[in-house]
Scaffold this active site. Structure first.
Site, short mmCIF file in Angstrom:
data_model
loop_
_atom_site.label_atom_id
_atom_site.label_comp_id
_atom_site.label_asym_id
_atom_site.label_seq_id
_atom_site.Cartn_x
_atom_site.Cartn_y
_atom_site.Cartn_z
N ARG A 112 0.85 -1.38 0.01
CA ARG A 112 0.00 0.12 -0.05
C ARG A 112 0.92 1.11 0.09
NH1 ARG A 112 -5.48 0.24 3.17
NH2 ARG A 112 -5.61 1.89 1.47
N HIS A 115 -8.01 -2.25 12.23
CA HIS A 115 -8.02 -0.82 12.28
C HIS A 115 -8.96 -0.58 13.38
CE1 HIS A 115 -6.24 -0.02 8.07
NE2 HIS A 115 -5.17 0.19 9.07
N ARG A 147 -1.45 -1.74 13.10
CA ARG A 147 -0.99 -1.03 12.00
C ARG A 147 -0.40 0.20 12.59
NH1 ARG A 147 -3.50 -2.39 6.91
NH2 ARG A 147 -3.94 -4.86 6.89
N CYS A 154 -14.14 2.66 5.59
CA CYS A 154 -13.11 2.31 4.96
C CYS A 154 -13.07 3.07 3.55
CB CYS A 154 -12.57 0.82 4.73
SG CYS A 154 -12.13 -0.05 6.12
#
Length: 283
Positions: free
Chosen positions: A98, A172, A143, A273
């Site tokens: 990412r 998350h 994360r 998201c």
């Protein structure tokens, strides 16, 4: 809804979204991603479009960032930054898959009138940072690095409350907690909803102390990404499979708006998201 249920007020919001034209699951960086399982890009686009249209129909403003070939997760724009008062704290992704997104989000913010703060520490934007009244709730454990919590406190000069995630399915913060009142008066506490089992004991205790009237969501609703939701203070955009959470929202005076993003869940993302809140900046 009882006569004592508070009336909810819709607040016009401004969101950044990205059409999933290149969406696929070609790697695995969370437990939801199974590259061997087929994905339907056209279906993902249609489902995303239904969310886009639901926002527009209720008067919200949508900005778009161009999708980029080879970056299938750009659709999850919530990870593209955290924005307050026109200042965009941009991401530094944990996984190499990412990291190519970072330059595109930074450029978009600069070109659209935001002051960009480049991070020193790993963070994944609004995936792990949620504004709840006067404080920033910050996820840790999978994360975003602990140092990013201290960094974001300096950037925005706000109290940051660190919350430890312990279930890898909810990697998350925005998969396990939703702020239902995006705008409250200074000093007021917004209503939140959260999945107790996603947090360690200390974090649950902190949430109970700060948000005693929070909606505690059942595991069955969390497991279908029911908490990966967006709210304008009246309308709460949620998965149609989160039926228990839907009932809880109605009991509190909110209006659930059901949007199916089941194809995008194959990549480990849902409604929130795909929705990055833009607070301030030029229009």
């Amino acid at each position: 809804m009882s006569p004592l249920t508070p009336a909810r007020t819709r607040q016009s919001r401004r969101y950044l979204m990205c059409r999933p034209e290149h969406f696929t699951v070609s790697y695995s960086i969370n437990p939801w991603m199974e590259p061997a399982k087929p994905t339907d890009t056209a279906l993902a686009v249609r489902q995303w479009q239904s969310l886009y249209e639901a926002y527009i129909a209720l008067g919200h403003e949508i900005e778009l960032i161009d999708p980029q070939p080879g970056l299938p997760d750009m659709v999850y724009t919530a990870n593209g930054g955290f924005v307050i008062d026109g200042v965009a704290y941009v991401p530094r992704f944990r996984y190499a898959e990412r990291q190519g997104e970072e330059q595109h989000f930074s450029r978009w913010f600069r070109e659209n009138g935001f002051r960009v703060v480049e991070p020193e520490h790993t963070n994944e934007g609004e995936g792990d940072f949620l504004l709840a009244g006067d404080v920033i709730l910050a996820g840790r454990g999978f994360r975003s690095a602990d140092d990013s919590h201290r960094e974001i406190a300096r950037v925005f000069d706000r109290e940051v409350v660190s919350l430890t995630l312990v279930d890898p399915r909810f990697y998350h913060l925005d998969t396990a907690l939703s702020v239902l009142d995006p705008v409250v008066a200074p000093g007021e506490t917004p209503t939140i909803a959260y999945l107790p089992g996603a947090f360690d004991d200390a974090s649950r205790a902190e949430l109970e102390r700060r948000f005693p009237d929070a909606i505690r969501v059942a595991d069955a609703d969390g497991a279908v990404f029911g908490l990966n939701s967006a709210s304008d203070g009246e309308n709460v955009f949620i998965s149609p499979r989160a039926t228990g959470f839907e009932a809880q929202l109605r009991e509190r005076g909110y209006t659930p708006q059901l949007v199916d993003l089941s194809e995008l869940l194959l990549g480990g993302g849902g409604i929130k998201c795909c929705t990055l809140e833009l607070r301030g900046g030029e229009r």
